[in-house]
Design a protein around this motif. Sequence first.
Motif, PDB file in Angstrom:
ATOM      1  N   PRO A  63       4.213   5.230 -20.749  1.00  0.00           N
ATOM      2  CA  PRO A  63       3.098   6.170 -20.568  1.00  0.00           C
ATOM      3  C   PRO A  63       2.314   5.903 -19.291  1.00  0.00           C
ATOM      4  O   PRO A  63       2.102   4.757 -18.898  1.00  0.00           O
ATOM      5  N   VAL A  64       1.915   6.986 -18.651  1.00  0.00           N
ATOM      6  CA  VAL A  64       1.157   6.914 -17.398  1.00  0.00           C
ATOM      7  C   VAL A  64      -0.092   7.780 -17.527  1.00  0.00           C
ATOM      8  O   VAL A  64       0.001   8.960 -17.885  1.00  0.00           O
ATOM      9  N   PRO A  65      -1.286   7.247 -17.250  1.00  0.00           N
ATOM     10  CA  PRO A  65      -2.474   8.097 -17.232  1.00  0.00           C
ATOM     11  C   PRO A  65      -2.512   8.939 -15.957  1.00  0.00           C
ATOM     12  O   PRO A  65      -2.406   8.413 -14.850  1.00  0.00           O
ATOM     13  N   PRO A 100       3.474  -1.636 -10.928  1.00  0.00           N
ATOM     14  CA  PRO A 100       2.619  -2.175 -11.998  1.00  0.00           C
ATOM     15  C   PRO A 100       1.441  -1.256 -12.307  1.00  0.00           C
ATOM     16  O   PRO A 100       0.777  -0.767 -11.392  1.00  0.00           O
ATOM     17  N   LYS A 101       1.228  -0.976 -13.579  1.00  0.00           N
ATOM     18  CA  LYS A 101       0.092  -0.172 -14.055  1.00  0.00           C
ATOM     19  C   LYS A 101      -0.072   1.111 -13.227  1.00  0.00           C
ATOM     20  O   LYS A 101      -1.094   1.325 -12.565  1.00  0.00           O
ATOM     21  N   PRO A 102       0.899   1.998 -13.265  1.00  0.00           N
ATOM     22  CA  PRO A 102       0.802   3.238 -12.491  1.00  0.00           C
ATOM     23  C   PRO A 102      -0.286   4.159 -13.028  1.00  0.00           C
ATOM     24  O   PRO A 102      -0.568   4.186 -14.235  1.00  0.00           O
ATOM     25  N   VAL A 103      -0.886   4.928 -12.139  1.00  0.00           N
ATOM     26  CA  VAL A 103      -1.875   5.934 -12.499  1.00  0.00           C
ATOM     27  C   VAL A 103      -1.810   7.033 -11.448  1.00  0.00           C
ATOM     28  O   VAL A 103      -1.460   6.767 -10.286  1.00  0.00           O
ATOM     29  N   MET A 115      -1.489  10.932 -22.570  1.00  0.00           N
ATOM     30  CA  MET A 115      -0.782  10.181 -21.540  1.00  0.00           C
ATOM     31  C   MET A 115       0.516  10.899 -21.175  1.00  0.00           C
ATOM     32  O   MET A 115       1.168  11.509 -22.031  1.00  0.00           O
ATOM     33  N   ALA A 116       0.891  10.817 -19.916  1.00  0.00           N
ATOM     34  CA  ALA A 116       2.149  11.399 -19.478  1.00  0.00           C
ATOM     35  C   ALA A 116       3.297  10.454 -19.790  1.00  0.00           C
ATOM     36  O   ALA A 116       3.191   9.240 -19.570  1.00  0.00           O
ATOM     37  N   VAL A 117       4.374  10.997 -20.318  1.00  0.00           N
ATOM     38  CA  VAL A 117       5.583  10.216 -20.576  1.00  0.00           C
ATOM     39  C   VAL A 117       6.779  11.022 -20.101  1.00  0.00           C
ATOM     40  O   VAL A 117       6.745  12.256 -20.047  1.00  0.00           O
ATOM     41  N   ARG A 118       7.840  10.322 -19.771  1.00  0.00           N
ATOM     42  CA  ARG A 118       9.013  10.951 -19.174  1.00  0.00           C
ATOM     43  C   ARG A 118       9.601  12.049 -20.051  1.00  0.00           C
ATOM     44  O   ARG A 118      10.071  13.072 -19.549  1.00  0.00           O
ATOM     45  N   ARG A 119       9.585  11.870 -21.374  1.00  0.00           N
ATOM     46  CA  ARG A 119      10.222  12.837 -22.270  1.00  0.00           C
ATOM     47  C   ARG A 119       9.526  14.203 -22.274  1.00  0.00           C
ATOM     48  O   ARG A 119      10.082  15.180 -22.785  1.00  0.00           O
ATOM     49  N   GLN A 120       8.292  14.275 -21.740  1.00  0.00           N
ATOM     50  CA  GLN A 120       7.619  15.573 -21.653  1.00  0.00           C
ATOM     51  C   GLN A 120       8.339  16.513 -20.695  1.00  0.00           C
ATOM     52  O   GLN A 120       8.161  17.725 -20.773  1.00  0.00           O
ATOM     53  N   GLY A 121       9.148  15.957 -19.815  1.00  0.00           N
ATOM     54  CA  GLY A 121       9.862  16.770 -18.847  1.00  0.00           C
ATOM     55  C   GLY A 121       9.029  16.981 -17.598  1.00  0.00           C
ATOM     56  O   GLY A 121       7.795  16.892 -17.628  1.00  0.00           O
ATOM     57  N   PRO A 122       9.675  17.279 -16.459  1.00  0.00           N
ATOM     58  CA  PRO A 122       8.955  17.361 -15.188  1.00  0.00           C
ATOM     59  C   PRO A 122       8.037  18.566 -15.039  1.00  0.00           C
ATOM     60  O   PRO A 122       7.271  18.626 -14.080  1.00  0.00           O
ATOM     61  N   PHE A 144     -13.975   5.927 -19.603  1.00  0.00           N
ATOM     62  CA  PHE A 144     -12.984   5.982 -18.530  1.00  0.00           C
ATOM     63  C   PHE A 144     -12.016   4.804 -18.649  1.00  0.00           C
ATOM     64  O   PHE A 144     -10.800   4.973 -18.499  1.00  0.00           O
ATOM     65  N   GLU A 145     -12.547   3.629 -18.927  1.00  0.00           N
ATOM     66  CA  GLU A 145     -11.690   2.447 -19.095  1.00  0.00           C
ATOM     67  C   GLU A 145     -10.719   2.658 -20.249  1.00  0.00           C
ATOM     68  O   GLU A 145      -9.511   2.369 -20.130  1.00  0.00           O
ATOM     69  N   ARG A 146     -11.210   3.150 -21.384  1.00  0.00           N
ATOM     70  CA  ARG A 146     -10.328   3.404 -22.525  1.00  0.00           C
ATOM     71  C   ARG A 146      -9.249   4.432 -22.163  1.00  0.00           C
ATOM     72  O   ARG A 146      -8.087   4.303 -22.566  1.00  0.00           O
ATOM     73  N   MET A 147      -9.648   5.430 -21.409  1.00  0.00           N
ATOM     74  CA  MET A 147      -8.738   6.501 -21.028  1.00  0.00           C
ATOM     75  C   MET A 147      -7.566   5.969 -20.207  1.00  0.00           C
ATOM     76  O   MET A 147      -6.400   6.241 -20.497  1.00  0.00           O
ATOM     77  N   VAL A 148      -7.865   5.203 -19.161  1.00  0.00           N
ATOM     78  CA  VAL A 148      -6.796   4.745 -18.275  1.00  0.00           C
ATOM     79  C   VAL A 148      -5.954   3.655 -18.926  1.00  0.00           C
ATOM     80  O   VAL A 148      -4.781   3.467 -18.578  1.00  0.00           O
ATOM     81  N   GLU A 149      -6.525   2.945 -19.898  1.00  0.00           N
ATOM     82  CA  GLU A 149      -5.764   1.934 -20.620  1.00  0.00           C
ATOM     83  C   GLU A 149      -4.978   2.541 -21.784  1.00  0.00           C
ATOM     84  O   GLU A 149      -4.200   1.845 -22.450  1.00  0.00           O
ATOM     85  N   GLY A 150      -5.207   3.844 -22.034  1.00  0.00           N
ATOM     86  CA  GLY A 150      -4.480   4.509 -23.111  1.00  0.00           C
ATOM     87  C   GLY A 150      -4.969   4.149 -24.494  1.00  0.00           C
ATOM     88  O   GLY A 150      -4.243   4.287 -25.483  1.00  0.00           O
TER      89      GLY A 150
END
Length: 266
Positions: A5-7, A64-67, A201-208, A225-231
């Motif tokens: 997952p990527v925020p 590491p930790k993409p956003v 959160m964005a994940v690969r299976r959602q499709g491009p 905001f901290e909770r959001m980016v940490e998922g």
Amino acid sequence: MSGGPVPILMYHAVGHAPARAAYGLSVSPEAFAEQMRLLHGFGFTPMTAGALAAAWREGRPLPPKPVLITFDDGYEGVHRHALPALAEHGFAATLFASTGWLRGRHDTGGALDLMLDWDQLRELAAAGVEIGGHSHTHPQLDQLPEDRLAFEVEHCRELITAELGRPPVSFAYPYGYSTRRVRGAVRAAGFSVSLAVGNGMAVRRQGPYALQRVTVRRTTGIADFERMVEGRAVGRLFARDRALTKGYAIVRRSRQAVRKASEARV
């Protein structure tokens, strides 16, 4: 892992006193700077939408930790206030421009606040901000007939290509609304990735062409905001948004049915 997952953060206006229509989805320059400091301090690695899509498409590992830091519409405050904060940390970002809202010869009116002009957009691009498309006049794309849908997506891409000298690879749906038909039009126009909202959160299976984002607004405190980016607790943070989205989806499907019936009678 490349598919974790990527925020993807969705911003709009950045300013001290945005217009009333843009206020709720705006952030102050001070809040934006604080949020960027948090990302830096927590070791996040900002990517562009195009870079994320390419990594997932090719199966390459993410940093590491993409956003993703994204801005919709093209408000002038992104150049005035957000760009210095991004540059301070060497952060990548993506701006999705509604080409008919930008100041200049293509302006069709209707913008909610002071917008970028094309020179400022070029300066953002030169500073490393990826410029993506966001339609021409910012309509609800899923409510448009085929010819108008194609125009909104294709003309936006044509103008960005002509003005910046390179075709945009990414797109974001105005209001976050899309259907299979809209996603097909975006793909046919030549975009390789497109972002919705979804407040997840964005994940690969959602499709491009259906990657989810999380909304950063005026009322987003630094703890949330901290909770959001940490998922963490994303569902709780956006429970009201999701309930409203489900309710409005029923209304939108009814509108689509009426539109199709009208077109069939013509």
